[in-house]
Design an enzyme around this catalytic site. Sequence first.
Site, mmCIF file in Angstrom:
data_model
loop_
_atom_site.group_PDB
_atom_site.id
_atom_site.type_symbol
_atom_site.label_atom_id
_atom_site.label_comp_id
_atom_site.label_asym_id
_atom_site.label_seq_id
_atom_site.Cartn_x
_atom_site.Cartn_y
_atom_site.Cartn_z
ATOM 1 N N GLU A 174 -0.645 -4.950 9.066
ATOM 2 C CA GLU A 174 -1.548 -3.641 8.347
ATOM 3 C C GLU A 174 -1.212 -2.265 9.053
ATOM 4 O O GLU A 174 -1.280 -1.219 8.063
ATOM 5 C CB GLU A 174 -2.956 -3.993 8.557
ATOM 6 C CG GLU A 174 -3.355 -5.306 7.479
ATOM 7 C CD GLU A 174 -3.444 -5.218 6.182
ATOM 8 O OE1 GLU A 174 -3.399 -4.093 5.837
ATOM 9 O OE2 GLU A 174 -3.186 -6.142 5.414
ATOM 10 N N ASP A 229 -8.144 -0.079 -0.981
ATOM 11 C CA ASP A 229 -7.007 0.914 -0.719
ATOM 12 C C ASP A 229 -6.583 1.629 -2.052
ATOM 13 O O ASP A 229 -7.200 1.390 -2.944
ATOM 14 C CB ASP A 229 -5.697 0.120 0.011
ATOM 15 C CG ASP A 229 -5.123 -0.721 -0.917
ATOM 16 O OD1 ASP A 229 -5.651 -1.085 -1.804
ATOM 17 O OD2 ASP A 229 -3.976 -1.303 -0.876
ATOM 18 N N TYR A 266 -10.767 -0.136 5.694
ATOM 19 C CA TYR A 266 -9.909 -0.830 4.922
ATOM 20 C C TYR A 266 -9.320 -1.924 5.780
ATOM 21 O O TYR A 266 -9.054 -3.057 5.362
ATOM 22 C CB TYR A 266 -8.844 -0.072 4.228
ATOM 23 C CG TYR A 266 -7.638 -0.790 3.865
ATOM 24 C CD1 TYR A 266 -7.674 -1.722 2.729
ATOM 25 C CD2 TYR A 266 -6.590 -0.707 4.622
ATOM 26 C CE1 TYR A 266 -6.423 -2.509 2.381
ATOM 27 C CE2 TYR A 266 -5.371 -1.498 4.226
ATOM 28 C CZ TYR A 266 -5.393 -2.386 3.242
ATOM 29 O OH TYR A 266 -4.457 -3.030 2.813
#
Length: 326
Positions: A33, A132, A114
């Site tokens: 991520e 996102d 997020y």
Amino acid sequence: MSFTATIMQWFKENGRILPWRETRDPYAIWLSEIILQQTRIEQGMPYWKQFMKRWPSVEALAQASEDEVLRAWQGLGYYSRARNLHYAAKQIVEMGGFPKTLQGIKSLKGVGDYTAAAIGSIAFGLPAAVVDGNVYRVLARHYGIKTPINTTEGKKEFAALAQSLLPKQDASAFNQAVMDFGAIQCTPSCPLCPSCPLLETCTAFRENSVNQLPVKLKKLTIKERRLIYIYIRYKGKTAIHRRRAGDIWQGLYEPLLTDNIPDGAVLLRHNVKHVLTHRILFADFYLWEPNEKPALPDDYFWIEEADIDQYGVPRLVELLLEELNR
């Protein structure tokens, strides 16, 4: 079928096969991520594999030096991500392991709503919806939402909608499904509308507003800056210094940055353009091979030219080094 059921079915048939989806290891998921923030999967994949091979656990990453991490990150840009990653690895070790709550995950350096939702849902099954760029686009088009996505009102509206659509028992699959749907089917330009399973219920398609959604207010002012880099070569050595704290390239190294071009310096490249988020840089690259060892400004030091690959440098300096190698 409902929006959620349609998206989930599409994902079963079309979802991307990615190595960090084959594990529930929060370290591997978190690493992916952070790398994929502002980076395409094709570019980020080799870096993820390299990091996992070199530092297979969060404990191993925490023990690395910042210089080592920045050097491994070189080429990805947005270097604050690498510094935050390294800092957060130490946080996790101090906690005694990866936090398993949204609040705990959000306490990590460099982790926002997020990223916390993505890690929490995928690694621990937490019922948290991700929002996102892909999610904004899919929801804005399907539901015809014209609220700007970069406003407080817009962020709240989309977050609430995404959370209302989330199947609590399968948050991981749904989050990945919406993100993949936006990346593969409902793309920013030239979306695959004719083959879209949501075509009949898509407001943007019905109203011919696909290319107008999502709405984003223009706030960014781009400034230009000109740089002159002098690569000094003296008896197999060169001079560099480390960018200071608070800098966009904090912790990275660069050759002499100056406004004064020394006599005898040879222009390698002129007006090299490098685009950052808030700034456009134009740089001139010079090679200077003095006959006598020059005095260096404060914070600069000599290294062996052969060792320069051991130092993490910004992409702009990488271009200078590539020019030298030619």
